[in-house]
Motif scaffolding. Structure first.
Motif, PDB file in Angstrom:
ATOM      1  N   ASP A 180       0.843  -1.197   0.000  1.00  0.00           N
ATOM      2  CA  ASP A 180       0.000   0.000   0.000  1.00  0.00           C
ATOM      3  C   ASP A 180       0.880   1.249   0.000  1.00  0.00           C
ATOM      4  N   PRO A 181       0.314   2.430  -0.344  1.00  0.00           N
ATOM      5  CA  PRO A 181       1.082   3.672  -0.225  1.00  0.00           C
ATOM      6  C   PRO A 181       1.688   3.794   1.171  1.00  0.00           C
ATOM      7  N   ARG A 182       2.987   4.052   1.242  1.00  0.00           N
ATOM      8  CA  ARG A 182       3.723   3.896   2.497  1.00  0.00           C
ATOM      9  C   ARG A 182       3.625   5.095   3.425  1.00  0.00           C
ATOM     10  N   GLY A 183       3.416   6.278   2.876  1.00  0.00           N
ATOM     11  CA  GLY A 183       3.457   7.488   3.683  1.00  0.00           C
ATOM     12  C   GLY A 183       2.447   7.492   4.816  1.00  0.00           C
ATOM     13  N   GLY A 184       2.895   7.831   6.022  1.00  0.00           N
ATOM     14  CA  GLY A 184       2.014   7.960   7.170  1.00  0.00           C
ATOM     15  C   GLY A 184       1.855   6.694   7.980  1.00  0.00           C
ATOM     16  N   TYR A 185       2.450   5.591   7.530  1.00  0.00           N
ATOM     17  CA  TYR A 185       2.319   4.318   8.239  1.00  0.00           C
ATOM     18  C   TYR A 185       3.687   3.840   8.710  1.00  0.00           C
ATOM     19  N   SER A 186       3.688   3.008   9.744  1.00  0.00           N
ATOM     20  CA  SER A 186       4.936   2.492  10.291  1.00  0.00           C
ATOM     21  C   SER A 186       5.659   1.665   9.233  1.00  0.00           C
ATOM     22  N   SER A 187       6.906   1.990   9.009  1.00  0.00           N
ATOM     23  CA  SER A 187       7.682   1.302   7.995  1.00  0.00           C
ATOM     24  C   SER A 187       7.853  -0.173   8.376  1.00  0.00           C
ATOM     25  N   GLY A 188       7.583  -1.043   7.425  1.00  0.00           N
ATOM     26  CA  GLY A 188       7.783  -2.463   7.666  1.00  0.00           C
ATOM     27  C   GLY A 188       6.674  -3.158   8.417  1.00  0.00           C
ATOM     28  N   ALA A 189       5.563  -2.479   8.656  1.00  0.00           N
ATOM     29  CA  ALA A 189       4.456  -3.092   9.398  1.00  0.00           C
ATOM     30  C   ALA A 189       3.277  -3.333   8.471  1.00  0.00           C
ATOM     31  N   GLU A 190       2.765  -4.564   8.483  1.00  0.00           N
ATOM     32  CA  GLU A 190       1.572  -4.919   7.716  1.00  0.00           C
ATOM     33  C   GLU A 190       0.533  -5.456   8.687  1.00  0.00           C
ATOM     34  N   ILE A 191      -0.668  -4.872   8.652  1.00  0.00           N
ATOM     35  CA  ILE A 191      -1.765  -5.325   9.499  1.00  0.00           C
ATOM     36  C   ILE A 191      -3.024  -5.347   8.643  1.00  0.00           C
ATOM     37  N   ASP A 192      -3.433  -6.538   8.251  1.00  0.00           N
ATOM     38  CA  ASP A 192      -4.645  -6.722   7.451  1.00  0.00           C
ATOM     39  C   ASP A 192      -5.700  -7.428   8.289  1.00  0.00           C
ATOM     40  N   PHE A 193      -6.919  -6.889   8.269  1.00  0.00           N
ATOM     41  CA  PHE A 193      -8.023  -7.509   8.979  1.00  0.00           C
ATOM     42  C   PHE A 193      -9.189  -7.747   8.014  1.00  0.00           C
ATOM     43  N   PHE A 194      -9.717  -8.952   8.025  1.00  0.00           N
ATOM     44  CA  PHE A 194     -10.931  -9.323   7.301  1.00  0.00           C
ATOM     45  C   PHE A 194     -10.834  -9.008   5.802  1.00  0.00           C
ATOM     46  N   ASP A 195      -9.697  -9.383   5.239  1.00  0.00           N
ATOM     47  CA  ASP A 195      -9.465  -9.231   3.808  1.00  0.00           C
ATOM     48  C   ASP A 195     -10.240 -10.329   3.071  1.00  0.00           C
ATOM     49  N   LEU A 196     -11.170  -9.929   2.193  1.00  0.00           N
ATOM     50  CA  LEU A 196     -12.057 -10.869   1.509  1.00  0.00           C
ATOM     51  C   LEU A 196     -11.861 -10.752   0.000  1.00  0.00           C
ATOM     52  N   VAL A 197     -11.652 -11.891  -0.666  1.00  0.00           N
ATOM     53  CA  VAL A 197     -11.465 -11.916  -2.117  1.00  0.00           C
ATOM     54  C   VAL A 197     -12.441 -12.924  -2.728  1.00  0.00           C
ATOM     55  N   LEU A 198     -13.197 -12.467  -3.725  1.00  0.00           N
ATOM     56  CA  LEU A 198     -14.069 -13.322  -4.524  1.00  0.00           C
ATOM     57  C   LEU A 198     -13.489 -13.409  -5.927  1.00  0.00           C
ATOM     58  N   ARG A 199     -13.425 -14.626  -6.476  1.00  0.00           N
ATOM     59  CA  ARG A 199     -12.845 -14.801  -7.815  1.00  0.00           C
ATOM     60  C   ARG A 199     -13.862 -15.449  -8.751  1.00  0.00           C
ATOM     61  N   GLY A 200     -13.912 -14.918  -9.954  1.00  0.00           N
ATOM     62  CA  GLY A 200     -14.696 -15.520 -11.024  1.00  0.00           C
ATOM     63  C   GLY A 200     -13.782 -15.920 -12.167  1.00  0.00           C
ATOM     64  N   ARG A 201     -14.123 -17.026 -12.847  1.00  0.00           N
ATOM     65  CA  ARG A 201     -13.301 -17.515 -13.957  1.00  0.00           C
ATOM     66  C   ARG A 201     -14.179 -17.840 -15.159  1.00  0.00           C
ATOM     67  N   GLU A 202     -13.529 -18.086 -16.274  1.00  0.00           N
ATOM     68  CA  GLU A 202     -14.259 -18.345 -17.515  1.00  0.00           C
ATOM     69  C   GLU A 202     -15.238 -19.499 -17.367  1.00  0.00           C
ATOM     70  N   ASP A 203     -14.814 -20.534 -16.659  1.00  0.00           N
ATOM     71  CA  ASP A 203     -15.629 -21.744 -16.575  1.00  0.00           C
ATOM     72  C   ASP A 203     -16.298 -21.909 -15.211  1.00  0.00           C
ATOM     73  N   ARG A 204     -16.245 -20.880 -14.355  1.00  0.00           N
ATOM     74  CA  ARG A 204     -16.832 -21.019 -13.022  1.00  0.00           C
ATOM     75  C   ARG A 204     -17.495 -19.709 -12.614  1.00  0.00           C
ATOM     76  N   ASP A 205     -18.487 -19.834 -11.717  1.00  0.00           N
ATOM     77  CA  ASP A 205     -19.127 -18.647 -11.160  1.00  0.00           C
ATOM     78  C   ASP A 205     -18.222 -18.011 -10.099  1.00  0.00           C
ATOM     79  N   LEU A 206     -18.625 -16.833  -9.668  1.00  0.00           N
ATOM     80  CA  LEU A 206     -17.900 -16.130  -8.612  1.00  0.00           C
ATOM     81  C   LEU A 206     -17.898 -16.985  -7.344  1.00  0.00           C
ATOM     82  N   GLU A 207     -16.736 -17.130  -6.710  1.00  0.00           N
ATOM     83  CA  GLU A 207     -16.621 -17.967  -5.515  1.00  0.00           C
ATOM     84  C   GLU A 207     -15.627 -17.341  -4.539  1.00  0.00           C
ATOM     85  N   LEU A 208     -15.766 -17.737  -3.281  1.00  0.00           N
ATOM     86  CA  LEU A 208     -14.820 -17.274  -2.264  1.00  0.00           C
ATOM     87  C   LEU A 208     -13.444 -17.826  -2.590  1.00  0.00           C
ATOM     88  N   TRP A 209     -12.482 -16.909  -2.761  1.00  0.00           N
ATOM     89  CA  TRP A 209     -11.128 -17.341  -3.096  1.00  0.00           C
ATOM     90  C   TRP A 209     -10.225 -17.353  -1.866  1.00  0.00           C
TER      91      TRP A 209
END
Length: 651
Positions: free
Chosen positions: A466-495
């Motif tokens: 992510d854009p680094r300015g304003g955040y602690s250098s070297g720190a990553e904190i992700d909460f409740f990251d949700l990704v849905l993926r759709g493909r040519e041969d499949r419907d949208l699904e929880l990835w």
């Protein structure tokens, strides 16, 4: 003779009691009439609908019934009427009546006068202004503890303080906020100020119990007042966090009213929720007591109901209000100060300073007497700073630092040289001007002969691309990251779904030798067979080391993973292996990265997983960023390549 004397004495006492009783009865009747006048005036104006009254009682619209309100204060003693938590009118009228009540017994436990005039000083002050109350017609109640407390503070200015995020403590992973109140007569020395904090009273709880109770509101949240230097010692020194101080444009009279309200809240509790009713949210409400038109908490009410109020975002809301911010000051952490030394001192000077501070070489045997006065001054200051860092950062220190510190200060004072300590450069981007913590993304790419697209939402908070300015250098904190993926041969699904992912890349230097670490909990897809990507549960993490070289950070972890899946014969499998990578800042807005990770799973379905990736992230603004990556992956006996590009929006 004695009978006459006793008779006269009896009649005299009777007359005194009768005479004394008449004025008391008249005064009580007069009080009753005056109270009726005030109640009538309040009803005519419908004073309970005024914004200030609603903020003084911390009323908020109900989520499902927004035409009604409920106070977020959970302590019954905060209300004078049994319906007060949901009925602003009943509470206002009960408060006015309480001002006319006789003096109750002194509260020895809290050492305060519990009368409403003392207990609810901010309400009294506001109602006196609104109804033009004649204080002489109220019962004359003494509030010595309140008066002493306000006199000791004598406020002249106030600041919002933001200690940066601290990934080693889950309660402070997003950072923290508190207030600093500067008083008359202290000059420019803010360490003599007082601080106002709101925090959970967690007792001795820790670990999983601490996290669960913090999320579900299992702790009472309380306001406290303490000397500011103690907070600086806690955040700036002991927890080694950079601190930002935002001076705000409130008048002394407004600050005094804020303090009266803090007095009311010191004896009240709220149910504390780490992700919404937290330190930042309730501090914002203090400002609305004197300026309800700021509508600061309104900015977060929708997010609050969805579960997210994050300190950097609350600081941003305050500083974005026109005319509210007067100035900003930066207090670097001890490790930040040592990094400034690391950049200017020579290698032999740093090693000698380290040896002296660690008691490996005595100061008198250091051989610095032959150095120039300026170089010795630098050496003494550098050694003292490192000694001070060890005093608070190194556990079980085996020697006393006080004696050596005194030696260094005496030796430095004899040189007559100006100060040579380098000042750490203030970051170009402040926490309140960095990217917003919520992110929505769209991604498209190619995966093993199939095109795909992804929709992603992340409520909080920051990752290493992510854009680094304003955040602690070297720190990553992700909460409740949700990704849905759709493909040519499949419907949208929880990835994949990541409840929490934390990475702490803390580069090691000559003086600061931290351990890096990472942790990931996730539901994600694993390729057990071609065209068979199955959801698994996964917990992974481990310790590591990181080093900074120019604009690059190199790191490595010894990672252990535990996975759960119905496709495993025993349902559970465990693996271990290396995780290494590099981040390179090619330009201010361009970061390149490469990583390699490998895990060998050793239960019944033994197999080897590996991934090599490379990519880049380009920041267009604090609202928009683009990243692209390509990976070569191996799971079980399957190899494939995945490439994609992602457009992210921060809000």
């Amino acid at each position: 003779m004695n009978g006459i004397f006793l008779s006269r004495t009896f009649y005299l006492l009777l007359l005194l009691v009768t005479a004394a009783g008449q004025p008391l009865g008249a005064y009580a009747e007069q009080d009753h009439h005056y109270l009726d006048e005030l109640l009538t005036a309040a009803r005519n104006r419908q004073l309970w609908d005024e914004a200030v009254w609603l903020r003084l009682l911390h009323y908020e619209p109900r989520m499902l019934f927004p035409w009604s309100v409920r106070s977020v204060a959970d302590d019954p003693s905060f209300f004078k009427d049994e319906r007060g938590a949901t009925d602003p009118r009943a509470e206002l009228e009960a408060t006015l009546k309480a001002f006319f009540e006789p003096q109750p017994p002194y509260d020895k436990e809290n050492d305060i006068n519990p009368h409403a005039q003392c207990r609810f000083a901010a309400r009294l002050h506001w109602l006196v202004q609104q109804l033009d109350i004649d204080r002489e017609r109220l019962p004359q109640i003494s509030c010595p503890r309140l008066d002493e407390w306000l006199d000791s503070l004598q406020p002249k200015s106030i600041a919002l303080v933001f200690p940066s995020s601290y990934v080693n403590n889950p309660a402070s992973a997003f950072g923290h906020t508190l207030l600093r109140v500067d008083g008359l007569g202290q000059g420019d020395n803010n360490l003599l100020s007082y601080s106002i904090s709101y925090a959970a009273n967690t007792g001795d709880d820790g670990g999983l119990i601490f996290m669960i109770k913090g999320v579900v509101g299992g702790y009472p949240g309380v306001f406290s007042v303490s000397p500011y230097y103690k907070k600086i010692n806690e955040y700036n020194d002991l927890e080694d966090r950079d601190v930002w101080e935002y001076d705000l444009d409130f008048s002394p009279e407004e600050i005094l009213q804020i303090l009266r309200h803090v007095w009311e809240l010191r004896y009240t509790y709220f149910d504390y929720y780490f992700f919404d009713e937290n330190c930042s949210y309730h501090l914002l409400s203090l400002f609305e007591v004197v300026r309800p038109e700021l509508r600061l908490t309104n900015e977060f009410r929708a997010y609050k109901f969805s579960g997210w109020v994050i300190p950097p975002d609350t600081v941003r809301v305050v500083t974005d209000r026109p005319g509210l911010l007067k100035g900003v000051a930066y207090r670097p952490a001890l490790s930040t100060q040592l990094k400034a030394w690391d950049a200017v001192a020579q290698a032999d000077e740093k090693e000698l300073a380290k040896s002296v501070a660690e008691n490996e070489v005595a100061l008198e045997d250091s051989g610095v007497e032959g150095w120039s006065a300026q170089r010795r001054a630098m050496f003494y200051e550098l050694t003292f700073d490192y000694l001070n860092y060890r005093r608070v950062a190194v556990e079980n220190e085996e020697f006393s630092s006080a004696g050596l510190g005194r030696q260094l200060l005496i030796a430095r004072s004899k040189l007559g040289q100006p100060r040579v300590k380098p000042a750490p450069q203030q970051p170009d981007v402040r926490p309140d001007t960095g990217h917003r913590s919520r992110r929505a993304s769209v991604r498209g790419g190619y995966d093993d002969d199939n095109w795909f697209y992804e929709l992603q939402i992340r409520p909080a908070f920051h990752d290493l691309l992510d854009p680094r300015g304003g955040y602690s250098s070297g720190a990553e904190i992700d909460f409740f990251d949700l990704v849905l993926r759709g493909r040519e041969d499949r419907d949208l699904e929880l990835w994949h779904f990541v409840p929490v992912s934390i990475v702490s890349l803390a580069p090691r230097t000559t003086f600061v030798r931290p351990t890096s670490w990472n942790l990931e909990t996730a539901l994600k897809r694993k390729r057990f067979a071609p065209e068979s990507d199955e959801l698994i549960g996964r917990i992974a993490g481990g310790p590591g080391l990181a080093y900074e070289l120019g604009s690059s950070v190199f790191y490595g972890f010894a990672q252990t993973a535990v996975e759960y899946s119905e496709d495993y014969g025993d349902k559970v499998n465990a693996g271990t292996g290396p995780h290494a990578g590099v981040y390179y800042d090619a330009a201010e807005r361009l970061r390149l990265f490469g990583l390699f990770e490998s895990e060998y799973f050793f239960f019944r379905e033994s197999h080897w997983d590996a991934r090599a990736s490379a990519g880049l992230s380009i920041t267009f603004s604090k609202r928009v960023a683009v990243r692209a990556d390509v990976s070569r992956k191996h799971q079980f006996d399957h190899y494939w390549t995945e490439a994609g590009a992602m457009l992210s929006f921060y809000f």
